[in-house]
Design a protein around this motif. Sequence first.
Motif, PDB file in Angstrom:
ATOM      1  N   ILE A 196       0.836  -1.203   0.000  1.00  0.00           N
ATOM      2  CA  ILE A 196       0.000   0.000   0.000  1.00  0.00           C
ATOM      3  C   ILE A 196       0.866   1.245   0.000  1.00  0.00           C
ATOM      4  N   ASP A 197       1.973   1.234   0.736  1.00  0.00           N
ATOM      5  CA  ASP A 197       2.880   2.398   0.715  1.00  0.00           C
ATOM      6  C   ASP A 197       3.452   2.630  -0.685  1.00  0.00           C
ATOM      7  N   GLY A 198       3.795   1.540  -1.384  1.00  0.00           N
ATOM      8  CA  GLY A 198       4.292   1.689  -2.744  1.00  0.00           C
ATOM      9  C   GLY A 198       3.242   2.266  -3.677  1.00  0.00           C
ATOM     10  N   ILE A 199       1.957   1.859  -3.471  1.00  0.00           N
ATOM     11  CA  ILE A 199       0.871   2.409  -4.295  1.00  0.00           C
ATOM     12  C   ILE A 199       0.728   3.904  -4.040  1.00  0.00           C
ATOM     13  N   LYS A 200       0.887   4.322  -2.784  1.00  0.00           N
ATOM     14  CA  LYS A 200       0.772   5.751  -2.460  1.00  0.00           C
ATOM     15  C   LYS A 200       1.885   6.558  -3.148  1.00  0.00           C
ATOM     16  N   ILE A 201       3.061   5.990  -3.238  1.00  0.00           N
ATOM     17  CA  ILE A 201       4.153   6.681  -3.945  1.00  0.00           C
ATOM     18  C   ILE A 201       3.793   6.885  -5.413  1.00  0.00           C
ATOM     19  N   LEU A 202       3.225   5.836  -6.037  1.00  0.00           N
ATOM     20  CA  LEU A 202       2.814   5.965  -7.436  1.00  0.00           C
ATOM     21  C   LEU A 202       1.685   6.974  -7.593  1.00  0.00           C
ATOM     22  N   GLN A 203       0.771   7.005  -6.630  1.00  0.00           N
ATOM     23  CA  GLN A 203      -0.307   8.006  -6.692  1.00  0.00           C
ATOM     24  C   GLN A 203       0.261   9.424  -6.609  1.00  0.00           C
ATOM     25  N   HIS A 204       1.290   9.600  -5.785  1.00  0.00           N
ATOM     26  CA  HIS A 204       1.906  10.931  -5.660  1.00  0.00           C
ATOM     27  C   HIS A 204       2.584  11.337  -6.982  1.00  0.00           C
ATOM     28  N   ILE A 205       3.148  10.384  -7.677  1.00  0.00           N
ATOM     29  CA  ILE A 205       3.852  10.704  -8.925  1.00  0.00           C
ATOM     30  C   ILE A 205       2.876  10.906 -10.081  1.00  0.00           C
ATOM     31  N   LEU A 206       1.891   9.995 -10.228  1.00  0.00           N
ATOM     32  CA  LEU A 206       1.001   9.992 -11.391  1.00  0.00           C
ATOM     33  C   LEU A 206      -0.280  10.795 -11.176  1.00  0.00           C
ATOM     34  N   LEU A 226      -5.025  -7.326   2.124  1.00  0.00           N
ATOM     35  CA  LEU A 226      -5.036  -6.008   1.479  1.00  0.00           C
ATOM     36  C   LEU A 226      -6.180  -5.151   2.014  1.00  0.00           C
ATOM     37  N   ASN A 227      -7.330  -5.750   2.264  1.00  0.00           N
ATOM     38  CA  ASN A 227      -8.450  -4.988   2.805  1.00  0.00           C
ATOM     39  C   ASN A 227      -8.123  -4.424   4.178  1.00  0.00           C
ATOM     40  N   GLN A 228      -7.342  -5.162   4.946  1.00  0.00           N
ATOM     41  CA  GLN A 228      -6.961  -4.671   6.270  1.00  0.00           C
ATOM     42  C   GLN A 228      -5.969  -3.521   6.183  1.00  0.00           C
ATOM     43  N   ALA A 229      -5.131  -3.531   5.122  1.00  0.00           N
ATOM     44  CA  ALA A 229      -4.124  -2.483   4.995  1.00  0.00           C
ATOM     45  C   ALA A 229      -4.667  -1.207   4.367  1.00  0.00           C
ATOM     46  N   VAL A 230      -5.748  -1.306   3.612  1.00  0.00           N
ATOM     47  CA  VAL A 230      -6.298  -0.135   2.928  1.00  0.00           C
ATOM     48  C   VAL A 230      -7.297   0.558   3.836  1.00  0.00           C
ATOM     49  N   THR A 231      -7.219   1.879   3.885  1.00  0.00           N
ATOM     50  CA  THR A 231      -8.167   2.694   4.634  1.00  0.00           C
ATOM     51  C   THR A 231      -9.090   3.418   3.659  1.00  0.00           C
ATOM     52  N   ASP A 232     -10.070   4.050   4.194  1.00  0.00           N
ATOM     53  CA  ASP A 232     -11.081   4.685   3.342  1.00  0.00           C
ATOM     54  C   ASP A 232     -10.534   5.887   2.573  1.00  0.00           C
TER      55      ASP A 232
END
Length: 827
Positions: A196-206, A226-232
């Motif tokens: 999830i942290d890696g996805i957030k980095i990609l969201q910041h870039i793209l 994954l559901n436990q790691a993702v927040t709203d």
Amino acid sequence: MLSIIEQIKQGQLWDFHGGIHPEENKTISNQAAIQQAGIPSQLVLPLKQHIGGKGDILVSVGDVVLKGQPLTQGNIAMCVPVHAPTSGRITAIEPRTVAHPSGLTDLCIVIESDGEDRWVEDRTPIDDFSSVDPIDLIERIRQSGISGMGGAGFPTSRKIQSGIGKAEMLIINAAECEPYITADDRLMREHAEEIIDGIKILQHILTPKVCIIAIEDNKPEAVKALNQAVTDHDNIIIRVIPTKYPSGGSRQLTKIITGQEVPANGRSTDIGVIVQNVGTVFAIKRAICDAEPLIERIVTLTGNSMSTPGNLWVRLGTCIDYLMELVGYKADKKHPRIIMGGSLMGFTLPHQQVPITKITNCIITPDKKELPLYNHEMACIRCSSCADACPTSLLPQQLYWYSKSEDYDKCNEYNLNDCIECGACAYVCPSEIPLVQYYRQAKSEIYSRKQDALAAERAKLRFEEKNARLERDKLERENKFKQAAENRRKEMKTENKGGDDAIAAAIARVKAQKAAQESGVAAPKPAVAAAIARAKAKQAEAAKSETSVPDNSEMAKLREERKQQARERKAKLAEETTATDSDKSEKKDAVAAAIARAKARKAAQAEEKTETPVASEEKNQNTEGSADPKKAAVAAAIARAKARKAAQAEEKTETPVTSEEKNQNTEGSADPKKAAVAAAIARAKARKAAQAEEKTETPVASEEKNQNTEGSADPKKAAVAAAIARAKARKAAQAEEKTETPVTSEEKNQNTEGSADPKKAAVAAAIARAKARKATQAEEKTETPVTSEEKNQNTEESADPKKAAVAAAIARAKARKAAQENNKKEE
């Protein structure tokens, strides 16, 4: 009508054409947690582990490297570096077998690990990536060596950069659809938060509008993690899709999530979608937040031939044989097989020394029952099963025919490049035709021809540019020459009024030169032509100004120069002629002198041999030498001249010569033949006088004889000495004739006859010399012999011809004195 994003949020899914449902076989390896494979003693790192070019090598053999240290560098977008997976020493940089279906070799860096696993010191993790510029984050991802870890190997930095400002949707590929592979499944179960942290980095870039994690429904544990790691508030949607092969393909997954088709020969970014593998996202997090380059990955080790299958964290460059020892591989005795990749898209390795790379996600060791060993290819029955199973809606049957017949233009026409090589067509083929192998071979040939065509096109462009450059240079030179000529014309017009006439004169000179070349007549020299042109120009000026007398000073100077040159040429020719004549005369004089010296040597040799009788060889030489009267006369004249000089020198110290002797000498010199006869008679009488002296005095020492003999070593000196001796002998003979009886009529007749014929005179002289030598030998027997001391003196003194000549002269003088005393006693 709802937008695509709204439909996605509502849970709308689509489907792609074709696809198959093979046996999964995932439970063999997904039951145990991920283990560490450890550090092998040797790591083999291929320079190319991605799609693109190789980087430049930064190390050399013998260097010590640390964990995470870059070994290569890339200055282009499609190149990512390779890092050292552990600390150790570089032992080799050489070709090794790499993970490729061809089984060929490629350049690799071999590291011998030291077991310490020491990190580099300049690691700088980024704690708050949201405050960093996206461009800097992309550069960090590129320098970390991250490429697509789902199997394609496309450079991640390049894909992210191409999606900036275009990507509206970010899809995380967690489908892992191929059988046997469970690496992504275990990664999501154990490292969901880091993903999830890696996805957030990609969201910041793209900055996409929505991010979707696509996962198949056969991974419930991973979905839960994954559901436990993702927040709203993360703006991340987890979408569970049906299990179907190959739903993990980029094009197929895009169709399932968005319902849109990726265009042929295009990419998903063309429709505003960017797809990243879940393993790649995890590597991005490690590179940004932990400052760890891509040096290890999770590899699934599965198959019935392993005793402990599972998933391992494996350092890049680890060889397969090291991993086989860890999992307890038991090879089949008859048909051992090790497959790299999945059961449908993988390939069999040639041996176990192949290294793990960035795109290696699975190693399968099946037995004979698990996967069929041989495919017995049969003829195509045109059942169309392959077309029904193709996920990209191609016509595998047509592509097979065109690939087999090497009709590559038709292959391109039927979009062979859109084939993802999933193997679904070969899986359903009842004829067991290895279709994917034909497609791979055709793709390689098309790529090779394309590269050759590009190289030819580049060469053509370079050639055309070169020709254009040469043409430009030629035009520039011509313009430069034209401008210079124009400037000269202007200068000539400004300097003098007759500039037009000078130009006309120059044109006339050029025409005259051309006409002379055509006619074969030599054109005048430039200086002459210029002078003539100047003279004509002045005459034209004078005519214009109506002057009655033209200025012909230039023409006069020119004529004087030509006359002077002619005189110099004549003088040079005269000098050459004189030199030639003098050379010829010198040669003639040298020839005559050489002949005279040769004859003088012969005469001296004949005189010196007083002990032995005259040999037949000497007679022949004398006879032949006298055969030419002219040459004999020349030699006699030279001898007489030298004799006269010697006689004059002697007359100063001795008694003067009587008038009778002078007359005889004069008369003898008048006739060369008579002179030769007289000289022979004189020599005979001189020998008689010497014999008489020897009776009363001490005989002539052998020293004098040896000196005389050796003194003749020099022909010129010997000839002079002989001439002097003959002159003195004549004087002594004249003195004897006064006291003795006159010459008998017989002798006179002989002399007269001998003088008439030079040959007879020479023969008579030789006979007289022989008789004189015999008499001398008879007297020497009765007299005291010459001592050995005297002989030694003779031998030593004969070394110098000059001394020998002087001694001979002294001996002759003594002989004359003795003859005079004998005459007085007889009176």
